[in-house]
Design an enzyme around this catalytic site. Structure first.
Site, short mmCIF file in Angstrom:
data_model
loop_
_atom_site.label_atom_id
_atom_site.label_comp_id
_atom_site.label_asym_id
_atom_site.label_seq_id
_atom_site.Cartn_x
_atom_site.Cartn_y
_atom_site.Cartn_z
N HIS A 165 20.48 87.35 45.93
CA HIS A 165 19.52 86.39 46.18
C HIS A 165 18.13 87.16 45.73
O HIS A 165 18.21 88.43 45.86
CB HIS A 165 19.66 86.13 47.51
CG HIS A 165 18.56 85.14 48.20
ND1 HIS A 165 17.27 85.38 48.45
CD2 HIS A 165 18.74 84.06 48.66
CE1 HIS A 165 16.73 84.39 48.78
NE2 HIS A 165 17.56 83.38 48.98
N ASP B 120 23.58 92.60 52.35
CA ASP B 120 22.99 91.24 52.61
C ASP B 120 23.93 90.30 53.01
O ASP B 120 24.61 89.78 52.31
CB ASP B 120 21.98 90.81 51.50
CG ASP B 120 21.87 89.38 51.34
OD1 ASP B 120 22.01 88.76 52.58
OD2 ASP B 120 21.06 88.76 50.52
N GLN C 174 24.83 85.15 54.27
CA GLN C 174 25.51 83.99 54.02
C GLN C 174 27.13 84.16 54.42
O GLN C 174 28.04 83.66 54.57
CB GLN C 174 25.76 83.81 52.44
CG GLN C 174 24.55 83.16 51.77
CD GLN C 174 24.34 81.97 52.30
OE1 GLN C 174 24.87 80.95 52.91
NE2 GLN C 174 23.10 81.36 51.94
N LYS D 277 20.62 80.62 59.64
CA LYS D 277 21.98 80.01 59.06
C LYS D 277 23.03 80.25 59.90
O LYS D 277 24.35 79.99 59.33
CB LYS D 277 22.03 81.00 57.70
CG LYS D 277 20.83 81.14 56.55
CD LYS D 277 21.34 81.67 55.53
CE LYS D 277 20.14 81.98 54.30
NZ LYS D 277 19.53 81.00 53.83
N CYS E 158 16.96 80.26 44.65
CA CYS E 158 16.46 81.77 45.00
C CYS E 158 17.45 82.89 44.10
O CYS E 158 17.64 83.91 44.60
CB CYS E 158 16.05 82.27 46.34
SG CYS E 158 14.88 81.25 47.01
#
Lengths: 426, 149
Positions: A143, A220, A223, A246, A384
């Site tokens: 991302h 990261d 998600q 999220k 993104c």
């Protein structure tokens, strides 16, 4: 056109609660007031969870309750409300610690989101030690939030950004990684799950190599955390970043997990109140972890809402969530693949519940608009992740991303709405 | 809000069979337009005969609204003076953005088919990209692509 009544009559179409055992999706959906609404006269089918999830009533109530009964500034007052607010805020930190199995609450830094967490590490951890020619290693499916902060720090220090290529299926090339990582590598920054493709990156393998070479690792996890159990100690990464919005929590809230030994050595990245112990015009003593990195009045209600979101997720159970979402993914992949002219972008064998796709001759933006008139909310665009789009030589994709509160019937409605899209644009 | 207002037959037709599609070499003026968020990218080419638009073409890729709008644009501006094109730009802009704008079909011709776009605010930038790109071309385009995002 009534999308539900014209849902495809494929043999595989299934009942909403098939094969998920004791999971009652109808009851779960009642916990999310926003889902029970009509969009353009059709029931909302919210399939944009990778962009942002929705909130259960318990999260909304926790935030309301805080503002109705307990709000004051934290870490300051001797009065009752300040104590309550501090207890709730610091209590939330321990809920987060437990959820990702960190050793100590000192390792849980509250930030605005994944983006801020990565920027904090770039500026406070990487920047002071990077020399010209040093390398930061990322992958081709990142991302923008895990690209741009590193580009900035490279510009500031003369370090070089290296990119591990991805395969046509959307997997990070492990063999290429092993040749790219080396003595110049000062940091490995990887997505746990790709937001644009859904690929679950086998980060354990990558972390093991980095550990052997003493290369620090940032993950990261934006998600990943909402969809499966994450254990930062088992992963043995140095930093793990994720966002509250999220995972059923409030926006403007996120978490940086960092190993205490590294966080101790890092300088504060923003100055102000709350991050200090004493201030005079000649010398300031910084506060302890984690407050050293939390300058100014924090997002107190955000932390409280995030803790409520975690409690909700734990009540359902992360393993059950992963299982339900996997079934939704398999069903969506199967039904969408049957549509003529539809190509799924990102076909890694191990994926989160994200299906990115393109339709022959129809631009994703038109798909998004037409689906919206059918009550079906998906994301269209570059997500993104412009380098990912460039890799596949497409300007954009349409992306359906599922959460445990979605149903098989909503996927049928997505398919029917795509068939409708083809009729409209003929 | 009716989808048929957005995807009128004229729009669907111009998307499927864009008119004046392709590069124009040599062009007297050209400019690039790019809306990176949705992925629309186009180039507008113009051949001038004194003050008049002798020929106009476009190429690129984008959604149905941006392609149809560019196709309609190239048809509408051919033969018109720069001043007339500026007036047309203003009329189309009003059509796309003002709720009470009347579609003056006598002056707008087929461009009036774009009047449904204003009911879909997220799509106004798609329809207007080619017009802003044309403006940039006629005003001696800047090096950076035009964007309406």
């Amino acid at each position: 056109m009534n999308a539900q009544s014209t849902a495809p009559t494929r043999t595989a179409t299934r009942a909403a609660t098939a094969s998920v055992g004791d999971f009652d999706v109808t009851a779960v959906r009642r916990d999310f007031p926003i889902l029970a609404q009509q969009i353009h006269g059709k029931p909302l089918a919210y399939l944009d969870n990778a962009a942002s999830s929705q909130r259960p009533q318990s999260v909304i109530d926790a935030i309301s309750h805080y503002y109705e009964h307990d709000h004051a500034n934290v870490h300051r007052g001797v009065h009752t409300l300040s104590q309550r607010a501090t207890d709730a805020y610091e209590g939330a930190r321990d809920v987060v610690r437990r959820f990702i199995h960190a050793k100590d609450t000192k390792e849980i830094i509250f930030v605005r989101g994944t983006t801020e967490a990565i920027n904090l590490v770039a500026q406070s951890f990487a920047r002071p030690q990077l020399q010209p020619g040093d390398e930061i290693l990322i992958s081709g499916l990142e991302h923008h939030a895990n690209i741009v902060p590193w580009q900035l720090v490279c510009e500031q220090t003369g370090a070089v950004l290296k990119v591990i290529p991805i395969s046509n299926a959307g997997e990070v090339d492990f063999a290429a990684f092993e040749t790219l990582i080396g003595p110049r590598t000062k940091l490995l920054a990887l997505a746990h799950v790709s937001n644009a493709l859904g690929t679950v990156v086998p980060i354990e393998k990558f972390i093991a190599v980095a550990r052997r070479l003493s290369v620090p690792v940032l993950i990261d996890g934006a998600q990943a955390v909402p969809h499966a159990k994450v254990d930062v100690q088992a992963l043995d990464c140095d930093f793990y970043c994720f966002s509250s919005h999220k995972m059923l929590g409030p926006t403007g809230m996120g978490v940086l997990y960092g190993k205490q030994s590294l966080l101790e050595r890092m300088p504060p990245w923003q100055g102000g109140g709350d991050m200090i112990l004493t201030v005079s015009f000649t010398k300031t003593t910084y506060n302890q972890l984690p407050w050293k990195f939390e300058a100014g009045t924090p997002h107190i209600s955000g932390a409280i809402g995030l803790a409520a979101a975690i409690r909700y997720l734990e009540r359902i159970g992360m393993e059950r969530i992963a299982r339900i979402e996997h079934e939704l993914l398999e069903y969506a992949t199967h039904q969408l693949s049957a549509l003529p002219g539809l190509r799924i972008i990102g076909t890694a064998p191990h994926k989160a519940a994200v299906v990115s796709f393109v339709l022959d001759g129809i631009h994703p933006h038109d798909i998004g608009t037409i689906l919206d008139t059918e009550g079906v909310a998906i994301r269209t665009g570059h997500h993104c992740a412009m380098p990912v789009m460039e890799f596949y030589r497409i300007p954009a994709t349409a992306r359906a991303s599922m959460s445990f509160y979605n149903t098989f019937e909503e996927i049928d409605r997505l398919v029917a709405a795509l068939e409708h899209t083809r009729q409209v644009l003929g | 809000m009716d989808l048929k207002d957005l995807y009128r037959d004229v729009i669907v037709d111009h998307n499927r069979n864009p008119r004046n599609f392709g590069a124009l070499h040599p062009a007297d003026a050209q400019a690039d337009g790019h809306n990176p968020l949705c992925g629309d990218r186009l180039t507008v080419y113009v051949k001038l005969d004194g003050d008049r638009i002798a020929d106009a073409k476009f190429d690129g890729a984008g959604c149905a609204i941006s392609v149809a709008s560019a196709s309609l644009l190239t048809e509408a501006i051919k033969g018109k003076s720069r001043t007339a094109v500026k007036e047309l730009f203003n009329q189309v802009h009003a059509l796309l953005t003002q709720q009470d704008a009347q579609a003056d079909t006598a002056r707008l011709g087929k461009l009036a088919a774009l009047s449904g776009v204003r009911e879909f605010p997220a799509r106004v930038k798609c329809a207007s990209l080619c017009w802003h790109t044309l403006n940039a071309a006629l005003d001696n385009a800047p090096a950076a692509p035009v964007s309406t995002e």
